[in-house]
Design a protein around this motif. Structure first.
Motif, short mmCIF file in Angstrom:
data_model
loop_
_atom_site.label_atom_id
_atom_site.label_comp_id
_atom_site.label_asym_id
_atom_site.label_seq_id
_atom_site.Cartn_x
_atom_site.Cartn_y
_atom_site.Cartn_z
N UNK A 1 1.43 4.78 -15.65
CA UNK A 1 2.41 3.71 -15.45
C UNK A 1 1.69 2.39 -15.36
N UNK A 2 2.46 1.31 -15.48
CA UNK A 2 1.91 -0.04 -15.36
C UNK A 2 2.78 -0.84 -14.42
N UNK A 3 2.15 -1.43 -13.40
CA UNK A 3 2.87 -2.28 -12.45
C UNK A 3 2.96 -3.67 -13.05
N UNK A 4 4.16 -4.15 -13.28
CA UNK A 4 4.38 -5.47 -13.85
C UNK A 4 4.47 -6.55 -12.78
N UNK A 5 4.98 -6.19 -11.62
CA UNK A 5 5.12 -7.15 -10.52
C UNK A 5 5.48 -6.35 -9.26
N UNK A 6 5.11 -6.88 -8.09
CA UNK A 6 4.31 -8.09 -7.84
C UNK A 6 2.82 -7.79 -7.89
N UNK A 7 2.02 -8.83 -7.81
CA UNK A 7 0.57 -8.67 -7.90
C UNK A 7 0.03 -7.87 -6.73
N UNK A 8 0.66 -8.02 -5.55
CA UNK A 8 0.16 -7.31 -4.35
C UNK A 8 0.22 -5.80 -4.54
N UNK A 9 1.30 -5.29 -5.18
CA UNK A 9 1.41 -3.84 -5.41
C UNK A 9 0.41 -3.41 -6.47
N UNK A 10 0.19 -4.25 -7.49
CA UNK A 10 -0.77 -3.90 -8.53
C UNK A 10 -2.18 -3.82 -7.96
N UNK A 11 -2.54 -4.77 -7.09
CA UNK A 11 -3.86 -4.74 -6.46
C UNK A 11 -4.01 -3.53 -5.56
N UNK A 12 -2.97 -3.19 -4.81
CA UNK A 12 -3.03 -2.02 -3.94
C UNK A 12 -3.21 -0.74 -4.74
N UNK A 13 -2.52 -0.65 -5.89
CA UNK A 13 -2.65 0.51 -6.75
C UNK A 13 -4.06 0.61 -7.33
N UNK A 14 -4.62 -0.52 -7.77
CA UNK A 14 -5.98 -0.52 -8.30
C UNK A 14 -6.98 -0.12 -7.22
N UNK A 15 -6.79 -0.63 -6.01
CA UNK A 15 -7.69 -0.30 -4.90
C UNK A 15 -7.68 1.20 -4.62
N UNK A 16 -6.49 1.79 -4.56
CA UNK A 16 -6.40 3.23 -4.30
C UNK A 16 -7.01 4.03 -5.46
N UNK B 1 0.82 -1.21 0.00
CA UNK B 1 0.00 0.00 0.00
C UNK B 1 0.86 1.26 0.00
N UNK B 2 1.95 1.27 0.79
CA UNK B 2 2.83 2.43 0.81
C UNK B 2 3.50 2.65 -0.54
N UNK B 3 3.85 1.56 -1.21
CA UNK B 3 4.47 1.67 -2.52
C UNK B 3 3.46 2.16 -3.55
N UNK B 4 2.21 1.69 -3.44
CA UNK B 4 1.16 2.16 -4.35
C UNK B 4 0.91 3.66 -4.17
N UNK B 5 0.93 4.10 -2.93
CA UNK B 5 0.75 5.53 -2.67
C UNK B 5 1.86 6.35 -3.30
N UNK B 6 3.09 5.85 -3.22
CA UNK B 6 4.22 6.55 -3.84
C UNK B 6 4.09 6.59 -5.36
N UNK B 7 3.65 5.50 -5.96
CA UNK B 7 3.52 5.45 -7.41
C UNK B 7 2.44 6.41 -7.90
N UNK B 8 1.34 6.50 -7.17
CA UNK B 8 0.29 7.47 -7.54
C UNK B 8 0.82 8.89 -7.46
N UNK B 9 1.70 9.15 -6.51
CA UNK B 9 2.25 10.49 -6.34
C UNK B 9 3.17 10.92 -7.46
#
Length: 325
Positions: free
Chosen positions: A301-316, A288-296
């Motif tokens: 962008x496209x998250x290729x791996x891992x799935x947990x970060x991709x799901x967190x980004x989609x959720x946010x 979740x913290x990494x997804x928050x940073x990527x949104x910032x």
């Protein structure tokens, strides 16, 4: 024997040239008579020595007439400098501060110059500089403690010597370790120095925080520098992905130079993915913290791996969209 008889005159001529250079450097201009008087030689000798300085690359201007004289000005290349004790001490102290504070913009110019200067300093000046090192106390910077100049020079010498050394090091957990290393390079990243060396026991290239080095002892054995890494890239990758438990690989629709401006090399590890895209490995504390940073980042962008970060980004992203309805 004839050549030996000429040797004292050669030495005397060289010493006289150094004396003339020192005088010309000390003030804007000199008349020929003033120089002759200070050096206790004839006007003809002064003119001959000025001609020799010009042959060595020094730009010495001359003005004719009774009030004319000689003036030393900047030339097209850097010739040897003549410094007295106080000047040499001031230059060494300034280079030490530049090397510690990254005042030169991140390269190793100040450290390299300081290393060369310390190797030729007379003992009396080196001891005074050592006294300054012991007397000065610096507050830690926001990025951590500053490394002592003496230790920084010791690491630089080890890299140049090509000799295996025994490294006393304190790791991130505060544990003291002792290992044999093959020193290779020093890398400045931000306001920190990193020591790149091959860990002999593990047979792999490692980076060590220079401020955590306690001691480096030469062993007398040659270093094995077979197939060395790109030291800057190794340090960059270890800084970007080092202590984080989660690392994501993302694809930015940007060329490499633009991706580096958006995500600095100290934050992510970059590699081009065609002419208009870049793959970046970025570390974070959790998905979740990494997804928050990527949104910032504010860019597609496209998250290729891992799935947990991709799901967190989609959720946010869904949460943000729902808040706008």
């Amino acid at each position: 024997m004839a050549r030996c008889g000429k040797l004292p005159r050669v030495i005397g001529s060289s010493a006289r040239l150094l004396r003339l250079l020192s005088l010309l450097s000390s003030r804007p201009s000199w008349t020929c008579a003033e120089l002759a008087g200070r050096m206790e030689v004839t006007d003809r000798t002064v003119r001959r020595d000025v001609a020799r300085l010009r042959e060595l690359g020094y730009t010495v201007d001359s003005e004719a007439g009774p009030w004319g004289g000689y003036r030393l000005r900047a030339g097209s290349r850097v010739p040897p400098l003549i410094l007295d004790d106080e000047e040499a001490l001031a230059v060494a102290a300034g280079l030490r501060e530049a090397a510690q504070s990254d005042a030169m913009g991140g390269d190793q110019a100040a450290l390299s110059a300081l290393l060369k200067l310390r190797q030729v300093l007379p003992r009396r000046i080196a001891e005074r500089l050592g006294d300054l090192d012991d007397a000065f106390v610096s507050l830690p910077t926001a990025d951590g403690p500053r490394i002592a100049t003496g230790l920084l020079l010791e690491l630089a010498v080890a890299c140049r010597r090509g000799e295996r050394a025994r490294l006393s090091y304190v790791d991130a957990e505060g544990r003291a370790t002792l290992r044999d290393v093959d020193p290779y390079r020093l890398v400045c990243a931000g306001r920190r120095w990193y020591f790149v060396a091959r860990d002999v026991a593990r047979g792999e290239w490692r980076t060590f925080r220079a401020d955590r080095v306690d001691r480096l002892q030469p062993t007398g054995r040659p270093a094995d520098l077979t197939d060395p890494p790109d030291p800057a890239r190794l340090v960059s990758r270890n800084i970007a992905n080092g202590p984080y438990p989660v690392t994501a690989t993302v694809r930015l629709p940007l060329p490499l130079d633009e991706a580096l401006r958006l995500v600095p090399a100290t934050v992510g590890t970059h590699r081009p993915d065609g002419p208009g895209a870049t793959l970046v490995d970025i570390g974070g504390p959790d998905p979740d913290g990494l997804a928050r940073h990527l949104l910032g980042l504010g860019t597609p962008l496209r998250v290729l791996a891992p799935e947990s970060v991709r799901e967190a980004l989609l959720h946010r992203t869904r949460t943000l969209l729902e808040a706008q309805q």
